[in-house]
Every structure is written in structure tokens, then in C-alpha cells.
Design an enzyme around this catalytic site. Structure first.
Site, mmCIF file in Angstrom:
data_model
loop_
_atom_site.group_PDB
_atom_site.id
_atom_site.type_symbol
_atom_site.label_atom_id
_atom_site.label_comp_id
_atom_site.label_asym_id
_atom_site.label_seq_id
_atom_site.Cartn_x
_atom_site.Cartn_y
_atom_site.Cartn_z
ATOM 1 C CB VAL A 295 -0.891 -0.058 1.293
ATOM 2 C CG1 VAL A 295 -1.581 1.326 1.363
ATOM 3 C CG2 VAL A 295 -1.820 -1.283 1.454
ATOM 4 C CB CYS A 296 0.532 4.566 -1.800
ATOM 5 S SG CYS A 296 1.325 6.128 -1.988
#
Length: 195
Positions: free
Chosen positions: A84-85
Site C-alpha cells: 500500500v502506498c
């Protein structure tokens, strides 16, 4: 104020006592998997993911690393690694997150109650980890949504997340077997004859 190790232990215990299935990795409290279901009434509804969480030594002052184990189609999730960013996590992370929002849950519970559902409901295509998903979302939203649903059907079933469906109790299995017209059971062993 409690030490980071006490906070890690407390937050993890709260997560384990919540409705989420948690699977520890090794004996430490720094890495674990959590079963995460797609938000209701969203294009991710029905999807089930195994999410890897790794707590840094500086937790709760530094955000956890979060990654999807089974595939998900989303602009802010790397399709290959499932990461996830981090910018998205770090923008919302605070060791006092639960106090500011007046939740009684620990930060780890908020990751699954608030952060991940919000991420899935409101993707940010301007800061992508999956450029293809971001471009498709901006160019043709209905096609993007269809691809998300296809990924959910193909990669996000409970068994894809390493979760076994709830087993029937042995009593239910026995009563189901008894309802088969009380035949000798030879057909069940041998199978049905070819037509």
C-alpha cells in the site's frame, strides 16, 4: 506514557480481540496477517484479502507497513507486491490517531476499520503505485470498476486469502449424511455410475 513495546502489545491485543482474524508470524509481535473484507456496498464488496502488517521498531511513532497478499486492483496498491502506498499511510498516521478521532480502538484496529476501507472507497489516481489502474480509473470509470470486480472474483475469495470456509460441525455433517434416504452408503463410496 507507555513504552513503544507496551503500546505495540496493547494495540495488537485489541486487534486480536476485535472481529478480525489475526495470524501471527513467528513468535514476535512485529509481523502478522489479518483477514480483511471489502467494504459493503462498494465495488470491493465480497472480496476477502490476507493483509500483511509489519510493525517497525519505532511503532507507534512510525506507521506500519501494510500489504495485500492476494491480488487487488487499485491505483494505490502495487499489483505485484501488494504494498500500500506509504505516502497515503503516513499522511494519516499519528500515534494519537485514536484520541484525535475519539475512537476507543487502537491504531491497528483503525487501519482495518477506517484506513483500508477509506483507501478502497476513495482511491487517489494522482499518486499511483499501479499506473495502469490509475489511468483506467481516470479514462474509463465503468471499465475500471468491472476490472476491480473481476479481480475480486478471481483473486479475493476466502480460499485465496488462505482462509478456510467455516466448517460444519461434525453433528451437522452426521445429520446431513442421515438424510440420504438411509441407503447403504455404497454409492457414496463408489460414486455414481457413468450414464
Amino acid at each position: 506514557m507507555s513504552s513503544p513495546s507496551k503500546r505495540r502489545e496493547m494495540d495488537l491485543m485489541k486487534l486480536m480481540m476485535s472481529d478480525y482474524k489475526v495470524e501471527m508470524v513467528n513468535d514476535g509481535m512485529q509481523e502478522f496477517f489479518v483477514e480483511f473484507k471489502g467494504p459493503a456496498e462498494s465495488i470491493y464488496q465480497g472480496g476477502v484479502w490476507k493483509v500483511r502488517v509489519e510493525l517497525p521498531d519505532a511503532y507507534p511513532y512510525k506507521s506500519p507497513s501494510i500489504g495485500f497478499i492476494n491480488k487487488i486492483y487499485h491505483p494505490n496498491v502495487d499489483e505485484m507486491s501488494g504494498s500500500v502506498c506509504l505516502d497515503v499511510i503516513n499522511q494519516t498516521w499519528s500515534p494519537m490517531f485514536d484520541l484525535f478521532l475519539h475512537f476507543s480502538f487502537a491504531d491497528l484496529v483503525n487501519v482495518f476499520e477506517v484506513f483500508l476501507p477509506q483507501l478502497l472507497l476513495y482511491p487517489n489516481p494522482s499518486d499511483p503505485l499501479n499506473g495502469e489502474a490509475a489511468a483506467l480509473m481516470m479514462r474509463d470509470r465503468p471499465v475500471y470498476e468491472q476490472k476491480v470486480k473481476e479481480y475480486c472474483e478471481k483473486y479475493a475469495k476466502p480460499e485465496d486469502a488462505g482462509i478456510t470456509p467455516e466448517d460444519k460441525s461434525s453433528d451437522e455433517e452426521l445429520s446431513d449424511d442421515d438424510d440420504d434416504d438411509n441407503d447403504s452408503g455404497d454409492e457414496a463410496i463408489l460414486g455414481n455410475p457413468d450414464p
